[in-house]
Design a protein around this motif. Structure first.
Motif, mmCIF file in Angstrom:
data_model
loop_
_atom_site.group_PDB
_atom_site.id
_atom_site.type_symbol
_atom_site.label_atom_id
_atom_site.label_comp_id
_atom_site.label_asym_id
_atom_site.label_seq_id
_atom_site.Cartn_x
_atom_site.Cartn_y
_atom_site.Cartn_z
ATOM 1 N N ARG A 238 0.950 -1.400 0.096
ATOM 2 C CA ARG A 238 0.328 -0.425 0.017
ATOM 3 C C ARG A 238 0.795 1.208 0.168
ATOM 4 N N GLU A 239 1.938 1.282 0.602
ATOM 5 C CA GLU A 239 2.686 2.081 0.745
ATOM 6 C C GLU A 239 3.250 2.363 -0.163
ATOM 7 N N ILE A 240 3.754 1.772 -0.698
ATOM 8 C CA ILE A 240 4.694 1.456 -2.285
ATOM 9 C C ILE A 240 3.830 2.112 -3.192
ATOM 10 N N ASN A 241 2.703 1.416 -3.519
ATOM 11 C CA ASN A 241 1.383 1.923 -4.625
ATOM 12 C C ASN A 241 1.152 3.416 -3.796
ATOM 13 N N SER A 242 0.888 3.647 -2.827
ATOM 14 C CA SER A 242 0.930 4.806 -2.668
ATOM 15 C C SER A 242 1.380 6.038 -3.909
ATOM 16 N N SER A 243 -0.429 7.062 -4.384
ATOM 17 C CA SER A 243 0.143 7.555 -5.744
ATOM 18 C C SER A 243 1.525 8.489 -5.215
ATOM 19 N N GLU A 244 1.283 9.322 -3.292
ATOM 20 C CA GLU A 244 2.433 10.553 -3.385
ATOM 21 C C GLU A 244 3.764 9.448 -3.099
ATOM 22 N N LYS A 245 4.113 8.353 -3.600
ATOM 23 C CA LYS A 245 5.441 7.377 -3.032
ATOM 24 C C LYS A 245 6.138 7.340 -3.702
ATOM 25 N N LYS A 246 7.025 7.229 -4.529
ATOM 26 C CA LYS A 246 7.716 7.138 -5.421
ATOM 27 C C LYS A 246 9.158 6.736 -4.830
ATOM 28 N N THR A 247 9.441 6.434 -5.500
ATOM 29 C CA THR A 247 11.293 4.978 -5.830
ATOM 30 C C THR A 247 12.711 5.836 -5.616
ATOM 31 N N TYR A 248 13.360 5.748 -5.553
ATOM 32 C CA TYR A 248 14.479 6.822 -5.681
ATOM 33 C C TYR A 248 15.748 5.097 -6.088
ATOM 34 N N SER A 249 16.998 5.124 -6.747
ATOM 35 C CA SER A 249 18.305 4.055 -6.490
ATOM 36 C C SER A 249 18.959 4.920 -5.105
ATOM 37 N N THR A 250 19.805 4.153 -4.650
ATOM 38 C CA THR A 250 20.557 4.963 -2.973
ATOM 39 C C THR A 250 21.948 4.882 -4.186
ATOM 40 N N THR A 251 21.851 4.304 -5.472
ATOM 41 C CA THR A 251 23.354 3.939 -5.468
ATOM 42 C C THR A 251 24.103 5.368 -5.709
ATOM 43 N N ILE A 252 25.063 4.963 -4.825
ATOM 44 C CA ILE A 252 26.479 6.664 -5.098
ATOM 45 C C ILE A 252 28.064 6.298 -6.344
ATOM 46 N N ASN A 253 27.447 7.690 -7.580
ATOM 47 C CA ASN A 253 28.156 6.664 -8.118
ATOM 48 C C ASN A 253 29.634 7.791 -8.727
ATOM 49 N N LEU A 254 30.665 8.438 -8.181
ATOM 50 C CA LEU A 254 31.290 9.838 -8.418
ATOM 51 C C LEU A 254 31.485 9.315 -10.038
ATOM 52 N N ASP A 255 31.586 8.357 -10.436
ATOM 53 C CA ASP A 255 31.262 8.380 -11.896
ATOM 54 C C ASP A 255 29.928 9.352 -12.846
ATOM 55 N N ASN A 256 28.890 9.316 -11.607
ATOM 56 C CA ASN A 256 28.095 10.304 -12.190
ATOM 57 C C ASN A 256 27.110 10.920 -10.855
#
Length: 285
Positions: free
Chosen positions: A78-96
């Motif tokens: 329910r939380e993930i599918n909430s219209s206000e909920k967005k998913t983001y990557s936790t990747t921290i890449n010094l090349d980007n």
């Protein structure tokens, strides 16, 4: 009453993390990192990934206020599918660097939104009443939280609320011995496990001073002994497994109190800020 707040399951996991047993923390670590995939897993699949028993998965779910693993998956979905909920990557890449900046700020923005959702209006109102009636507000903190305490004392003094802060443990403890029943102590600690702050809060109780804690963990030792507990949310466990360095949520809680307090007597607050800025103008070009 259920521990989990609506649309805040992951933040509840973060907040209760220090109270979890070692095996339960393995589940928490995996859920925080891979929550998007967990909703499609069976309890046996999750136990295999976390290298814990299925019973541990169930205990983990109940520890955070849910009935079991099925209830956990429904709540998470329910939380993930909430219209206000967005998913983001936790990747921290010094090349980007550009993508890394976007990822960091996405989580920082989410921290502030979730911190706002965890602030109970009744608790905030009680804080305003306590601070408004106080003789002196004592800000106390240790380590990484000290800058937030300094910021709080400076802001409160701007609107005429007498506030003090010291950066050394000795001075903080010394001042705690002079507290009165008309004083308020605001303790800032991400973990809520600071021995220094616990000692100061115990002294405050003996001297009948009021106490407010600002902490990430609503079941921490500090929050349990405070008169009012305000929860700030940090998502840094996504980037640092064992440590939290963020001060932004705690400072945002202080900003909220500051702005609300300034509206209690807006004319007096404006006059106080104006007088201070006039005095400080001599130090500016």
């Amino acid at each position: 009453m259920s521990t989990v707040k609506e649309n805040n399951l992951l933040n509840t996991v973060n907040s209760m993390y220090p109270t979890l047993h070692e095996a339960e923390r393995k589940v928490a670590d995996y859920v925080i990192k891979e929550y998007f995939n967990v909703i499609d897993m069976s309890v046996s699949e999750l136990s295999e990934q976390c290298e814990v028993s299925e019973a541990t998965i169930v205990r983990f779910c109940k520890r955070i206020g849910l009935k079991g693993f099925h209830h956990f998956k429904i709540t998470l979905a329910r939380e993930i599918n909430s219209s206000e909920k967005k998913t983001y990557s936790t990747t921290i890449n010094l090349d980007n660097i550009e993508e890394s900046i976007q990822n960091i700020f996405a989580y920082k923005i989410d921290e502030l939104k979730q911190t706002a959702s965890f602030l109970e209006p009744q608790a905030v109102r009680k804080c305003l009443d306590m601070i408004g009636k106080s003789s002196i507000v004592h800000f106390v903190a240790a380590g990484n939280s000290i800058p937030a305490a300094l910021d709080g004392a400076y802001k409160f003094n701007q609107i005429g609320i007498r506030s003090i802060v010291n950066t050394t443990p000795e001075m903080q403890v010394s001042l705690a011995h002079s507290l009165t029943e008309n004083d308020v102590v605001i303790g800032i600690s991400n973990s809520g496990n600071s021995k220094l702050l616990l000692q100061i809060f115990e002294m405050a109780k003996k001297r009948k001073a009021s106490t407010i804690s600002i902490t990430n963990h609503f079941k921490s030792p500090l929050s349990r002994i405070s008169d009012v507990q305000l929860t700030s949310i940090t998502n840094e466990k996504l980037f640092f497994k064992e440590f939290s360095f963020s001060r932004v949520p705690a400072i945002s809680v202080i900003d909220t109190l500051f702005i609300l307090l300034s509206r209690v007597n807006i004319n007096s607050s404006f006059e106080s800020i104006s007088d201070l800025e006039q005095t400080l103008s001599d130090y500016k070009y």
